[in-house]
Scaffold this motif. Structure first.
Motif, mmCIF file in Angstrom:
data_model
loop_
_atom_site.group_PDB
_atom_site.id
_atom_site.type_symbol
_atom_site.label_atom_id
_atom_site.label_comp_id
_atom_site.label_asym_id
_atom_site.label_seq_id
_atom_site.Cartn_x
_atom_site.Cartn_y
_atom_site.Cartn_z
ATOM 1 N N PHE A 298 29.651 -9.283 58.224
ATOM 2 C CA PHE A 298 30.473 -9.340 57.017
ATOM 3 C C PHE A 298 30.621 -7.963 56.378
ATOM 4 O O PHE A 298 31.727 -7.516 56.068
ATOM 5 N N TYR B 241 30.848 -6.459 45.523
ATOM 6 C CA TYR B 241 31.783 -7.051 46.489
ATOM 7 C C TYR B 241 31.302 -8.406 46.982
ATOM 8 O O TYR B 241 31.998 -9.090 47.738
ATOM 9 N N PHE B 242 30.076 -8.798 46.573
ATOM 10 C CA PHE B 242 29.526 -10.083 47.047
ATOM 11 C C PHE B 242 28.457 -10.564 46.074
ATOM 12 O O PHE B 242 27.706 -9.761 45.540
ATOM 13 N N LYS C 135 40.330 -6.839 47.249
ATOM 14 C CA LYS C 135 40.184 -8.034 46.413
ATOM 15 C C LYS C 135 41.561 -8.595 46.059
ATOM 16 O O LYS C 135 41.770 -9.797 46.076
ATOM 17 N N LEU D 14 39.514 -9.439 51.293
ATOM 18 C CA LEU D 14 38.093 -9.779 51.092
ATOM 19 C C LEU D 14 37.865 -11.287 51.251
ATOM 20 O O LEU D 14 36.891 -11.711 51.863
ATOM 21 N N ASP D 15 38.783 -12.075 50.725
ATOM 22 C CA ASP D 15 38.683 -13.538 50.879
ATOM 23 C C ASP D 15 38.738 -13.938 52.345
ATOM 24 O O ASP D 15 38.015 -14.829 52.790
ATOM 25 N N TYR E 175 35.490 -13.139 53.945
ATOM 26 C CA TYR E 175 34.500 -14.137 53.498
ATOM 27 C C TYR E 175 34.663 -15.427 54.308
ATOM 28 O O TYR E 175 33.690 -15.993 54.814
ATOM 29 N N GLU E 176 35.888 -15.875 54.430
ATOM 30 C CA GLU E 176 36.201 -17.102 55.172
ATOM 31 C C GLU E 176 35.704 -16.990 56.615
ATOM 32 O O GLU E 176 35.121 -17.928 57.154
ATOM 33 N N TRP F 286 33.239 -15.281 57.877
ATOM 34 C CA TRP F 286 31.779 -15.293 58.064
ATOM 35 C C TRP F 286 31.079 -16.449 57.368
ATOM 36 O O TRP F 286 30.005 -16.863 57.778
ATOM 37 N N PHE F 287 31.670 -16.976 56.294
ATOM 38 C CA PHE F 287 30.976 -17.999 55.514
ATOM 39 C C PHE F 287 31.758 -19.292 55.360
ATOM 40 O O PHE F 287 31.232 -20.266 54.840
#
Ligand code: ARG
Length: 246
Positions: free
Chosen positions: A48, A106-107, A231, A236-237, A240-241, A243-244
């Protein structure tokens, strides 16, 4: 590429790439921290954080080189100039801010307890009197040290998070405390059915930031500008999607 003036050092180093030479920054990361940073079977540092850093670099027009750097001493590499920046799931803390500068967050993360199924060690209070594995010098270490007393021998400190989690798997400790993303990932891949996880309601929210040498405002501004861009444009979203996202 032949438009660049010939004979300059930068031009020769970047021969064959774009006419405009891009700066290469050294990025330090303790790549034993899946899914944030780890070494894949092709021996590349991925995760990530790597995707986030690459996206920032792309948005800002610089290049990065990843240096797998041990957590112990990682902050010193900024002053030693072996790394220009660090991305390593680093929690922004007031104490660390005295020694280095941090980007905007950032997280968002928090600490999480992993424990053997059925033992119900779901809070720091419940953990008291039990052995707990942490990664040395992390915010997980801080939180347990504060509750137990720093010198309490129930705290087993390891140089890397996988070693702390392995100790739990081996039965050498009753629990492990670490960043939620890493603990969840470990339990999913190695401990399904064996461990439970819990977040003590008193565990504070933590924010990850990218660290630079204290006073390196020029670089910090570029990084923050990049964070703003990824962002607002949804990058960034997306990361995120990847990896998570379930
Ligand atoms: N977020 C925690 C801290 O800042 C743990 C980070 C550990 N990162 C790593 N790549 N080992 O203390």
């Amino acid at each position: 590429s032949s438009n660049a003036p010939s004979g300059t050092a930068d031009n020769s180093k970047n021969a064959g790439s774009s006419a405009q030479t891009e700066k290469v920054y050294n990025v330090g990361s303790d790549a034993s921290y899946a899914p944030f940073e780890y070494v894949n079977d092709k021996k590349q540092v991925v995760g990530f954080d790597v995707d986030v850093m690459n996206a920032i670099a792309k948005a800002e027009g610089f290049k990065v080189k990843y240096n797998n750097t041990a957590w112990d001493g990682i902050f010193l590499t900024l002053d030693q100039n072996t790394n220009d920046m660090l991305i390593s799931a680093i929690t922004i803390t007031d104490q660390r801010k005295q020694k280095m500068d941090f980007s905007d967050p950032y997280f968002e993360a928090t600490q999480m307890i992993a424990y053997k199924k059925g033992t119900n060690l779901t809070t720091l209070n419940a953990l008291k009197g039990h052995t707990v594995a942490v990664q040395n010098g992390t915010t997980g270490d801080d939180i347990v040290s504060k509750a137990f007393g720093k010198a309490n021998s129930d705290i087993k400190r390891f140089d890397a998070m996988p070693l702390a989690l392995q100790e739990l798997a081996n039965g050498g400790v009753d629990a492990a405390v670490g960043d939620n993303g890493v603990v969840v990932n470990y339990v999913k891949n190695n401990g399904a059915g064996k461990f439970d996880t819990a977040v003590d309601p008193n565990f504070p929210k933590e924010n990850y930031g990218i660290a630079v040498k204290k006073g390196n405002t020029a670089l910090l501004n570029k990084i923050n500008d990049g964070i703003k861009k990824i962002k607002s444009d949804g990058e960034l979203d997306k990361i995120y999607e990847k990896w998570f996202g379930k």
